[in-house]
Design a protein around this motif. Structure first.
Motif, mmCIF file in Angstrom:
data_model
loop_
_atom_site.group_PDB
_atom_site.id
_atom_site.type_symbol
_atom_site.label_atom_id
_atom_site.label_comp_id
_atom_site.label_asym_id
_atom_site.label_seq_id
_atom_site.Cartn_x
_atom_site.Cartn_y
_atom_site.Cartn_z
ATOM 1 N N MET A 12 -14.547 -5.136 -91.076
ATOM 2 C CA MET A 12 -15.154 -6.405 -90.570
ATOM 3 C C MET A 12 -16.460 -6.231 -89.909
ATOM 4 N N PHE A 13 -16.677 -5.066 -89.298
ATOM 5 C CA PHE A 13 -17.968 -5.271 -88.371
ATOM 6 C C PHE A 13 -19.192 -4.428 -89.576
ATOM 7 N N GLN A 14 -18.709 -3.448 -90.329
ATOM 8 C CA GLN A 14 -19.638 -2.793 -91.106
ATOM 9 C C GLN A 14 -19.549 -3.405 -92.530
ATOM 10 N N VAL A 15 -19.638 -4.585 -92.713
ATOM 11 C CA VAL A 15 -19.458 -5.211 -93.913
ATOM 12 C C VAL A 15 -19.421 -4.874 -95.162
ATOM 13 N N ASP A 16 -20.259 -3.692 -95.499
ATOM 14 C CA ASP A 16 -20.703 -3.184 -96.687
ATOM 15 C C ASP A 16 -19.798 -2.064 -96.950
ATOM 16 N N ARG A 17 -18.844 -1.658 -96.143
ATOM 17 C CA ARG A 17 -18.090 -0.239 -96.241
ATOM 18 C C ARG A 17 -16.591 -0.634 -96.309
ATOM 19 N N TYR A 18 -15.975 0.056 -97.036
ATOM 20 C CA TYR A 18 -14.659 0.235 -97.378
ATOM 21 C C TYR A 18 -13.873 1.484 -97.229
ATOM 22 N N VAL A 19 -12.785 1.469 -96.995
ATOM 23 C CA VAL A 19 -11.581 2.650 -96.828
ATOM 24 C C VAL A 19 -11.684 3.384 -98.103
ATOM 25 N N ALA A 20 -12.249 4.609 -97.871
ATOM 26 C CA ALA A 20 -12.240 5.624 -99.401
ATOM 27 C C ALA A 20 -11.756 7.019 -98.578
ATOM 28 N N MET A 21 -11.192 7.906 -99.393
ATOM 29 C CA MET A 21 -10.843 9.341 -99.104
ATOM 30 C C MET A 21 -11.655 10.085 -99.635
ATOM 31 N N ALA A 22 -12.231 11.158 -99.013
ATOM 32 C CA ALA A 22 -13.014 12.204 -99.444
ATOM 33 C C ALA A 22 -11.820 13.398 -99.919
ATOM 34 N N GLY A 23 -12.449 14.154 -100.851
ATOM 35 C CA GLY A 23 -11.779 15.067 -101.509
ATOM 36 C C GLY A 23 -11.370 16.275 -100.784
ATOM 37 N N GLU A 24 -10.758 17.141 -101.335
ATOM 38 C CA GLU A 24 -10.007 18.398 -100.811
ATOM 39 C C GLU A 24 -11.377 19.106 -100.113
ATOM 40 N N ASP A 25 -12.306 19.394 -100.593
ATOM 41 C CA ASP A 25 -13.568 20.048 -99.942
ATOM 42 C C ASP A 25 -14.029 19.476 -98.544
ATOM 43 N N ASN A 26 -13.584 18.164 -98.089
ATOM 44 C CA ASN A 26 -13.731 17.627 -96.909
ATOM 45 C C ASN A 26 -12.261 17.341 -96.105
ATOM 46 N N ASP A 27 -11.329 17.896 -96.484
ATOM 47 C CA ASP A 27 -10.141 18.010 -95.892
ATOM 48 C C ASP A 27 -9.419 16.482 -95.973
ATOM 49 N N TYR A 28 -9.736 15.971 -97.206
ATOM 50 C CA TYR A 28 -9.066 14.634 -97.535
ATOM 51 C C TYR A 28 -9.552 13.430 -96.391
ATOM 52 N N GLU A 29 -10.821 13.786 -95.502
ATOM 53 C CA GLU A 29 -11.104 12.707 -94.672
ATOM 54 C C GLU A 29 -11.354 11.419 -94.999
#
Length: 135
Positions: A12-29
């Motif tokens: 609700m602050f960075q209104v263009d951003r949503y939760v997403a999970m990076a893949g295995e290469d990024n430790d599922y951040e």
């Protein structure tokens, strides 16, 4: 409290951003992205606002890692508390802990981290609020 189901989770602050999970290469951040992942919410305790959050695309549960203050994907569920004052915007944290999930910057791929909940009146305090949009 929201119901069990599939959601996109919007900051609700960075209104263009949503939760997403990076893949295995990024430790599922778990990061803020312009394209949301679908997150499956399973309510564990409606009265306390406890739920598990699962990313079906990555086949991982969303976790708060206390040691690193990072939000990551893991194989086993972690109950998270979804607190709300208005029934629309939620704070995501471990039960009865004031360290909450925040998105501090607007860049694509910015990590979602935990920190003490910013109080009202502090610039950017809305970065702790998330809206669950039904899919």
């Amino acid at each position: 409290m929201i119901r069990d189901g599939l959601y996109s989770i919007k900051n609700m602050f960075q209104v263009d951003r949503y939760v997403a999970m990076a893949g295995e290469d990024n430790d599922y951040e778990v990061v803020g992205q312009d394209v949301p992942d679908t997150i499956k919410v399973l309510v564990v305790n409606k009265v306390l606002g406890l739920a598990t959050l699962f990313d079906p695309m990555q086949q991982k549960f969303i976790w708060i890692d206390d040691g690193s203050n990072r939000v990551v994907g893991r194989d086993v569920p972690q109950e998270l508390q979804l607190s709300t004052e208005d029934g629309e915007n939620y704070v995501i944290h471990k039960q009865d802990i004031d360290s909450v999930c925040v998105l501090n910057k607007n860049g694509k791929g910015t990590p979602i981290v935990t920190e003490p909940a910013p109080p009202p009146g502090v610039e950017g305090y809305k970065r702790k609020y998330w809206k669950f949009l039904p899919n």
